[in-house]
Design a protein around this motif. Structure first.
Motif, PDB file in Angstrom:
ATOM      1  N   ARG A  46     -15.074 -63.506  -0.093  1.00  0.00           N
ATOM      2  CA  ARG A  46     -13.809 -63.079  -0.690  1.00  0.00           C
ATOM      3  C   ARG A  46     -12.754 -64.163  -0.566  1.00  0.00           C
TER       4      ARG A  46
ATOM      5  N   SER B 199     -11.056 -65.847  -3.764  1.00  0.00           N
ATOM      6  CA  SER B 199      -9.601 -65.779  -3.895  1.00  0.00           C
ATOM      7  C   SER B 199      -9.008 -67.162  -4.123  1.00  0.00           C
TER       8      SER B 199
ATOM      9  N   ASP C 163      -3.704 -60.773  -1.708  1.00  0.00           N
ATOM     10  CA  ASP C 163      -5.065 -60.460  -1.269  1.00  0.00           C
ATOM     11  C   ASP C 163      -5.591 -61.541  -0.332  1.00  0.00           C
TER      12      ASP C 163
END
Length: 90
Positions: free
Chosen positions: A17, A21, A57
């Motif tokens: 992730r 990102s 995020d």
């Protein structure tokens, strides 16, 4: 075997992730700059908003990574079964 506790025992691939990102941050910055340069303010604003969401995020991902590992039951640990009968307060 499903126990119903999957959301509480779920694992997240934080490194994957994180890199996805970063990839998204790169492309949203690129999109914002290119659309602003060619005179498309609507698309530039959309990429800018996406840039903010991806950055938030990314901050959450980094926070979770800094917290370190937590206990995660392995495949050899049997799943937890909640008690079938609960005591009622008297």
């Amino acid at each position: 075997m499903r126990t119903g506790s999957e959301p509480t025992t779920a694992r997240s691939a934080l490194r994957m992730r994180f890199w996805l990102s970063l990839w998204g941050v790169f492309w949203s910055i690129f999109g914002t700059a290119v659309f602003a340069f060619v005179g498309r303010p609507g698309w530039a604003a959309a990429c800018g908003v996406l840039w903010l969401v991806i950055t938030a995020d990314l901050a959450m991902i980094l926070r979770h990574m800094r917290q370190g590992p937590h206990f995660q039951p392995g495949p050899d640990v049997p799943p937890y079964r909640p008690p079938e009968h609960r005591r009622r307060p008297s």
